[in-house]
Design a protein around this motif. Structure first.
Motif, PDB file in Angstrom:
ATOM      1  N   ASP A 163       0.637  -1.279   0.035  1.00 46.78           N
ATOM      2  CA  ASP A 163       0.312  -0.158  -0.147  1.00 46.78           C
ATOM      3  C   ASP A 163       0.980   1.440  -0.012  1.00 46.78           C
ATOM      4  O   ASP A 163      -0.251   2.777   0.065  1.00 46.78           O
ATOM      5  CB  ASP A 163      -1.657   0.032   1.013  1.00 46.78           C
ATOM      6  N   ASP A 164       2.382   1.063   0.098  1.00 48.21           N
ATOM      7  CA  ASP A 164       2.869   2.017   0.729  1.00 48.21           C
ATOM      8  C   ASP A 164       3.805   2.570  -1.155  1.00 48.21           C
ATOM      9  O   ASP A 164       4.780   3.241  -1.002  1.00 48.21           O
ATOM     10  CB  ASP A 164       4.359   2.354   1.629  1.00 48.21           C
ATOM     11  N   ASN A 165       3.719   1.837  -1.910  1.00 51.81           N
ATOM     12  CA  ASN A 165       4.057   1.055  -3.454  1.00 51.81           C
ATOM     13  C   ASN A 165       5.450   0.982  -3.005  1.00 51.81           C
ATOM     14  O   ASN A 165       6.314   1.637  -3.765  1.00 51.81           O
ATOM     15  CB  ASN A 165       3.817   3.156  -4.245  1.00 51.81           C
ATOM     16  N   LYS A 166       5.561   0.169  -2.585  1.00 50.11           N
ATOM     17  CA  LYS A 166       7.141  -0.181  -2.707  1.00 50.11           C
ATOM     18  C   LYS A 166       6.837  -1.606  -2.417  1.00 50.11           C
ATOM     19  O   LYS A 166       5.978  -2.438  -2.226  1.00 50.11           O
ATOM     20  CB  LYS A 166       7.718  -0.560  -0.485  1.00 50.11           C
ATOM     21  N   SER A 167       7.632  -2.178  -3.316  1.00 51.51           N
ATOM     22  CA  SER A 167       8.421  -3.631  -4.349  1.00 51.51           C
ATOM     23  C   SER A 167       8.630  -4.455  -2.778  1.00 51.51           C
ATOM     24  O   SER A 167       8.674  -4.373  -1.975  1.00 51.51           O
ATOM     25  CB  SER A 167       9.077  -3.637  -5.169  1.00 51.51           C
ATOM     26  N   THR A 168       7.178  -5.683  -3.030  1.00 51.66           N
ATOM     27  CA  THR A 168       7.202  -6.637  -2.730  1.00 51.66           C
ATOM     28  C   THR A 168       8.098  -8.055  -2.975  1.00 51.66           C
ATOM     29  O   THR A 168       7.831  -8.511  -2.431  1.00 51.66           O
ATOM     30  CB  THR A 168       6.049  -6.913  -1.495  1.00 51.66           C
ATOM     31  N   GLY A 169       8.359  -8.168  -4.292  1.00 48.45           N
ATOM     32  CA  GLY A 169       9.021  -9.388  -4.431  1.00 48.45           C
ATOM     33  C   GLY A 169      10.325  -8.598  -5.528  1.00 48.45           C
ATOM     34  O   GLY A 169      10.455  -7.464  -6.454  1.00 48.45           O
ATOM     35  N   ASP A 170      10.717  -9.943  -6.738  1.00 52.67           N
ATOM     36  CA  ASP A 170      11.054  -9.099  -7.837  1.00 52.67           C
ATOM     37  C   ASP A 170      11.623  -8.706  -8.148  1.00 52.67           C
ATOM     38  O   ASP A 170      11.378  -8.165  -9.626  1.00 52.67           O
ATOM     39  CB  ASP A 170      12.444 -11.097  -7.736  1.00 52.67           C
ATOM     40  N   ARG A 171       9.789  -8.747  -8.744  1.00 54.54           N
ATOM     41  CA  ARG A 171       9.118  -8.624 -10.174  1.00 54.54           C
ATOM     42  C   ARG A 171       8.134  -7.260 -10.446  1.00 54.54           C
ATOM     43  O   ARG A 171       8.413  -6.264 -11.173  1.00 54.54           O
ATOM     44  CB  ARG A 171       8.069  -9.310 -10.482  1.00 54.54           C
ATOM     45  N   GLY A 172       8.636  -6.311  -8.643  1.00 51.68           N
ATOM     46  CA  GLY A 172       9.022  -4.807  -8.498  1.00 51.68           C
ATOM     47  C   GLY A 172       9.036  -4.260  -9.358  1.00 51.68           C
ATOM     48  O   GLY A 172       7.980  -2.984  -9.722  1.00 51.68           O
ATOM     49  N   ALA A 173      10.291  -4.143 -10.089  1.00 54.13           N
ATOM     50  CA  ALA A 173      10.763  -3.011 -10.989  1.00 54.13           C
ATOM     51  C   ALA A 173      10.868  -3.119 -12.219  1.00 54.13           C
ATOM     52  O   ALA A 173      10.428  -2.382 -12.804  1.00 54.13           O
ATOM     53  CB  ALA A 173      12.339  -3.124 -10.751  1.00 54.13           C
ATOM     54  N   LEU A 174      10.232  -4.690 -12.704  1.00 55.86           N
ATOM     55  CA  LEU A 174       9.943  -5.057 -13.866  1.00 55.86           C
ATOM     56  C   LEU A 174       8.120  -4.042 -14.472  1.00 55.86           C
ATOM     57  O   LEU A 174       7.206  -3.716 -15.237  1.00 55.86           O
ATOM     58  CB  LEU A 174       9.139  -6.526 -13.894  1.00 55.86           C
ATOM     59  N   ALA A 175       7.229  -4.829 -13.250  1.00 56.34           N
ATOM     60  CA  ALA A 175       6.025  -4.278 -13.004  1.00 56.34           C
ATOM     61  C   ALA A 175       6.274  -2.563 -13.094  1.00 56.34           C
ATOM     62  O   ALA A 175       5.274  -1.569 -14.287  1.00 56.34           O
ATOM     63  CB  ALA A 175       5.375  -3.946 -11.884  1.00 56.34           C
TER      64      ALA A 175
END
Length: 217
Positions: A151-163
């Protein structure tokens, strides 16, 4: 026999009938066709195998080759079964974007919010053959981002940067600001679908916004 009388010429035999299908082609064409069919078959089998490993329960093969499988599946071939879920989504989610532009005279100007989802909806409305991209590209990109961030727009996994990169590229591709775009910001507007008149169910139809941080271009 009179020299003026001649025996009738024999009619030329018709050419043999051409074999149907690939067998009727010449040898070079048969080779090229066989190679093309083989390449398509191998690609199709490979795609089906990767999709199967993606949707199948976690196992030794899918764990060992997780990076390869995810790299092929996401984001274009991601599987989503919400249509068959016992509790389907009951929300309208619209994605909007605005840009901060540096004008020719050096000023920084922040534009108004632009409804990308509304533009997609207008493009496919009343269309007999709506574009698959206009229907799903932006929607799936937003789902991809929200499922890989908290909810704070922080990545929760390896695919966050790709998304994040995928969503940013889609937004930039649709912006046509006058000047040089310095930063962009996206937000999602979520509104509950109102209950039908015959239902006693109550729904909060107020629109709630989720703003993402400014992304520098």
């Amino acid at each position: 026999m009179d020299s003026n009388e001649r025996e009738p010429l024999e009619e030329a035999a018709p050419p043999p009938p051409r074999a149907p299908g690939i067998a009727g082609l010449s040898t070079p064409y048969r080779v090229v066709t066989a190679l093309a069919v083989g390449a398509v078959a191998v690609a199709a089998c490979g795609h089906l195998a990767l999709v199967f490993l993606h949707v199948a329960p976690s196992n030794t093969v899918s764990k060992r080759h997780a990076r390869t499988i995810d790299g092929w599946i996401y984001p274009e071939f991601e599987q989503n079964w919400k249509l068959f879920a016992p509790n389907p989504l009951q929300q309208n989610i619209a994605v909007e974007v605005r840009a901060e532009v540096r004008t020719d005279d050096g000023r920084l100007v922040t534009g108004n919010w632009r409804g990308l989802s509304a533009e997609d909806g207008a493009a496919i409305r009343h269309s007999l053959l709506p574009s698959h991209t206009e229907q799903n590209e932006l929607r799936r990109a937003w789902d991809f981002f929200t499922s890989s961030h908290d909810d704070d727009n922080k990545s929760t996994g390896d695919r966050g940067a790709l998304a994040e990169e995928y969503l940013r590229r889609i937004a930039l591709d649709r912006l046509d600001a006058e000047g040089r775009i310095v930063r962009i910001q996206l937000r999602g507007a979520t509104t509950e679908v109102a209950a039908p008149p015959w239902s006693d169910e109550k729904a909060d139809t107020q629109t709630y916004y989720r703003e993402l941080p400014w992304w520098t271009i």
